[in-house]
Design a protein around this motif. Structure first.
Motif, PDB file in Angstrom:
ATOM      1  N   ARG A 130       2.345 -13.235  -4.226  1.00  0.00           N
ATOM      2  CA  ARG A 130       0.932 -13.329  -3.845  1.00  0.00           C
ATOM      3  C   ARG A 130       0.374 -14.733  -4.047  1.00  0.00           C
ATOM      4  N   MET A 131       0.971 -15.512  -4.936  1.00  0.00           N
ATOM      5  CA  MET A 131       0.525 -16.895  -5.116  1.00  0.00           C
ATOM      6  C   MET A 131       0.726 -17.685  -3.824  1.00  0.00           C
ATOM      7  N   PHE A 132       1.762 -17.351  -3.081  1.00  0.00           N
ATOM      8  CA  PHE A 132       2.093 -18.120  -1.878  1.00  0.00           C
ATOM      9  C   PHE A 132       1.733 -17.408  -0.582  1.00  0.00           C
ATOM     10  N   GLU A 133       1.640 -16.091  -0.632  1.00  0.00           N
ATOM     11  CA  GLU A 133       1.359 -15.346   0.593  1.00  0.00           C
ATOM     12  C   GLU A 133       0.014 -14.632   0.573  1.00  0.00           C
ATOM     13  N   GLY A 134      -0.618 -14.592  -0.569  1.00  0.00           N
ATOM     14  CA  GLY A 134      -1.950 -14.010  -0.690  1.00  0.00           C
ATOM     15  C   GLY A 134      -2.057 -12.600  -0.166  1.00  0.00           C
ATOM     16  N   GLU A 135      -3.071 -12.384   0.635  1.00  0.00           N
ATOM     17  CA  GLU A 135      -3.406 -11.051   1.145  1.00  0.00           C
ATOM     18  C   GLU A 135      -2.337 -10.468   2.075  1.00  0.00           C
ATOM     19  N   MET A 136      -1.387 -11.276   2.498  1.00  0.00           N
ATOM     20  CA  MET A 136      -0.322 -10.752   3.368  1.00  0.00           C
ATOM     21  C   MET A 136       0.486  -9.666   2.649  1.00  0.00           C
ATOM     22  N   VAL A 137       0.472  -9.690   1.336  1.00  0.00           N
ATOM     23  CA  VAL A 137       1.185  -8.704   0.538  1.00  0.00           C
ATOM     24  C   VAL A 137       0.146  -7.886  -0.220  1.00  0.00           C
ATOM     25  N   SER A 138       0.179  -6.582  -0.030  1.00  0.00           N
ATOM     26  CA  SER A 138      -0.830  -5.694  -0.592  1.00  0.00           C
ATOM     27  C   SER A 138      -0.365  -5.081  -1.911  1.00  0.00           C
ATOM     28  N   TYR A 139      -1.236  -5.140  -2.901  1.00  0.00           N
ATOM     29  CA  TYR A 139      -0.937  -4.469  -4.167  1.00  0.00           C
ATOM     30  C   TYR A 139      -0.790  -2.964  -3.953  1.00  0.00           C
ATOM     31  N   GLN A 140      -1.680  -2.390  -3.140  1.00  0.00           N
ATOM     32  CA  GLN A 140      -1.633  -0.952  -2.930  1.00  0.00           C
ATOM     33  C   GLN A 140      -0.323  -0.529  -2.263  1.00  0.00           C
ATOM     34  N   GLU A 141       0.060  -1.222  -1.203  1.00  0.00           N
ATOM     35  CA  GLU A 141       1.310  -0.868  -0.508  1.00  0.00           C
ATOM     36  C   GLU A 141       2.517  -1.060  -1.417  1.00  0.00           C
ATOM     37  N   GLN A 142       2.572  -2.196  -2.080  1.00  0.00           N
ATOM     38  CA  GLN A 142       3.702  -2.464  -2.962  1.00  0.00           C
ATOM     39  C   GLN A 142       3.690  -1.509  -4.159  1.00  0.00           C
ATOM     40  N   GLY A 143       2.500  -1.182  -4.647  1.00  0.00           N
ATOM     41  CA  GLY A 143       2.379  -0.236  -5.753  1.00  0.00           C
ATOM     42  C   GLY A 143       2.881   1.140  -5.380  1.00  0.00           C
ATOM     43  N   GLU A 144       2.558   1.581  -4.165  1.00  0.00           N
ATOM     44  CA  GLU A 144       3.040   2.886  -3.712  1.00  0.00           C
ATOM     45  C   GLU A 144       4.563   2.886  -3.562  1.00  0.00           C
ATOM     46  N   LEU A 145       5.105   1.789  -3.083  1.00  0.00           N
ATOM     47  CA  LEU A 145       6.559   1.683  -2.985  1.00  0.00           C
ATOM     48  C   LEU A 145       7.177   1.730  -4.388  1.00  0.00           C
ATOM     49  N   LEU A 146       6.569   1.056  -5.348  1.00  0.00           N
ATOM     50  CA  LEU A 146       7.052   1.089  -6.726  1.00  0.00           C
ATOM     51  C   LEU A 146       7.006   2.518  -7.268  1.00  0.00           C
ATOM     52  N   VAL A 147       5.923   3.234  -7.006  1.00  0.00           N
ATOM     53  CA  VAL A 147       5.809   4.635  -7.443  1.00  0.00           C
ATOM     54  C   VAL A 147       6.962   5.448  -6.862  1.00  0.00           C
ATOM     55  N   GLN A 148       7.210   5.309  -5.568  1.00  0.00           N
ATOM     56  CA  GLN A 148       8.284   6.074  -4.916  1.00  0.00           C
ATOM     57  C   GLN A 148       9.653   5.707  -5.484  1.00  0.00           C
ATOM     58  N   MET A 149       9.882   4.432  -5.700  1.00  0.00           N
ATOM     59  CA  MET A 149      11.181   3.991  -6.205  1.00  0.00           C
ATOM     60  C   MET A 149      11.426   4.508  -7.619  1.00  0.00           C
ATOM     61  N   VAL A 150      10.445   4.351  -8.492  1.00  0.00           N
ATOM     62  CA  VAL A 150      10.610   4.805  -9.878  1.00  0.00           C
ATOM     63  C   VAL A 150      10.704   6.326  -9.924  1.00  0.00           C
ATOM     64  N   SER A 151       9.842   7.011  -9.182  1.00  0.00           N
ATOM     65  CA  SER A 151       9.891   8.473  -9.171  1.00  0.00           C
ATOM     66  C   SER A 151      11.225   8.976  -8.639  1.00  0.00           C
ATOM     67  N   GLY A 152      11.712   8.367  -7.577  1.00  0.00           N
ATOM     68  CA  GLY A 152      13.016   8.741  -7.015  1.00  0.00           C
ATOM     69  C   GLY A 152      14.142   8.486  -7.991  1.00  0.00           C
ATOM     70  N   TYR A 153      14.094   7.343  -8.633  1.00  0.00           N
ATOM     71  CA  TYR A 153      15.133   7.006  -9.604  1.00  0.00           C
ATOM     72  C   TYR A 153      15.161   7.993 -10.763  1.00  0.00           C
ATOM     73  N   LEU A 154      13.972   8.298 -11.292  1.00  0.00           N
ATOM     74  CA  LEU A 154      13.892   9.215 -12.434  1.00  0.00           C
ATOM     75  C   LEU A 154      14.269  10.645 -12.032  1.00  0.00           C
ATOM     76  N   ALA A 155      13.975  11.023 -10.803  1.00  0.00           N
ATOM     77  CA  ALA A 155      14.328  12.376 -10.336  1.00  0.00           C
ATOM     78  C   ALA A 155      15.831  12.548 -10.229  1.00  0.00           C
ATOM     79  N   ASN A 156      16.552  11.463  -9.971  1.00  0.00           N
ATOM     80  CA  ASN A 156      18.005  11.534  -9.821  1.00  0.00           C
ATOM     81  C   ASN A 156      18.736  11.459 -11.158  1.00  0.00           C
ATOM     82  N   TRP A 157      18.016  11.257 -12.244  1.00  0.00           N
ATOM     83  CA  TRP A 157      18.673  11.155 -13.563  1.00  0.00           C
ATOM     84  C   TRP A 157      18.366  12.354 -14.345  1.00  0.00           C
TER      85      TRP A 157
END
Length: 189
Positions: free
Chosen positions: A162-189
């Motif tokens: 975000r320092m270099f791309e600013g608003e082009m990268v969304s906290y909300q979108e990336q946050g939701e992807l993080l939620v899905q990735m962590v939730s998926g990872y934990l569900a498989n363990w």
């Protein structure tokens, strides 16, 4: 009657006030004399609390870490589920983005000044890194250190992008992807 000074409170005030100076000028260029002048204290007073600039900086890192945890926990409240906890964490980073950018830039300048070996072998920095992972595991109520490392690395990377791309990268979108990735990872363990 002599003035009663809460030395610990005063030391913390000096630390927090020095952050702005470090953040604006960088670790490498600021001297103890400049810090003292900027804080409106004598160099003797500054040296009374901090033996040198590195000690001041390292105490600042410890203080910031502790205060960041306190502020986040106070702001996030009592959230039951991991996805909402991750969203709260991402939201906190987004809300305080400028502060975290300043922190990363300052730490990078410290790294550049001190060198890789000095930074990696610094006991205070190791302790802060370890404690941050422990606090994150406790907050997320999980035991998998790999997840804590991933979340910290993800957020630091997101701040840097975000320092270099600013608003082009969304906290909300990336946050939701993080939620899905962590939730998926934990569900498989």
């Amino acid at each position: 009657m002599p003035k009663i000074v809460d030395r610990e409170k005063y030391r913390k005030e000096l630390l927090w006030k020095s952050f702005d100076l470090f953040a604006s000028k960088g670790y490498s260029t600021v001297t103890m004399r400049e810090i003292a002048n900027e804080l409106g204290v004598s160099t003797g007073t500054l040296y009374h609390y901090f033996p040198n600039k590195e000690a001041l900086f390292l105490q600042l890192v410890e203080e910031q870490f502790q205060q960041d945890i306190i502020n986040f926990l106070a702001e996030s409240g009592d959230i039951k589920y991991i996805p909402e906890r991750i969203r709260a964490l991402v939201g906190f980073v987004e809300k305080n983005e400028e502060y975290f950018i300043s922190q990363i830039l300052l730490w990078s300048n410290f790294y550049q000044q001190q060198g890789k070996s000095e930074v990696l072998n610094n006991e205070i920095l190791k302790k802060v890194a370890q404690k941050s992972r422990e606090e994150l595991l406790k907050y997320l109520e999980i035991e998998d250190k790999v997840v804590a490392d991933f979340v910290v690395n993800f957020l630091n990377g997101l701040i840097c992008v975000r320092m270099f791309e600013g608003e082009m990268v969304s906290y909300q979108e990336q946050g939701e992807l993080l939620v899905q990735m962590v939730s998926g990872y934990l569900a498989n363990w």
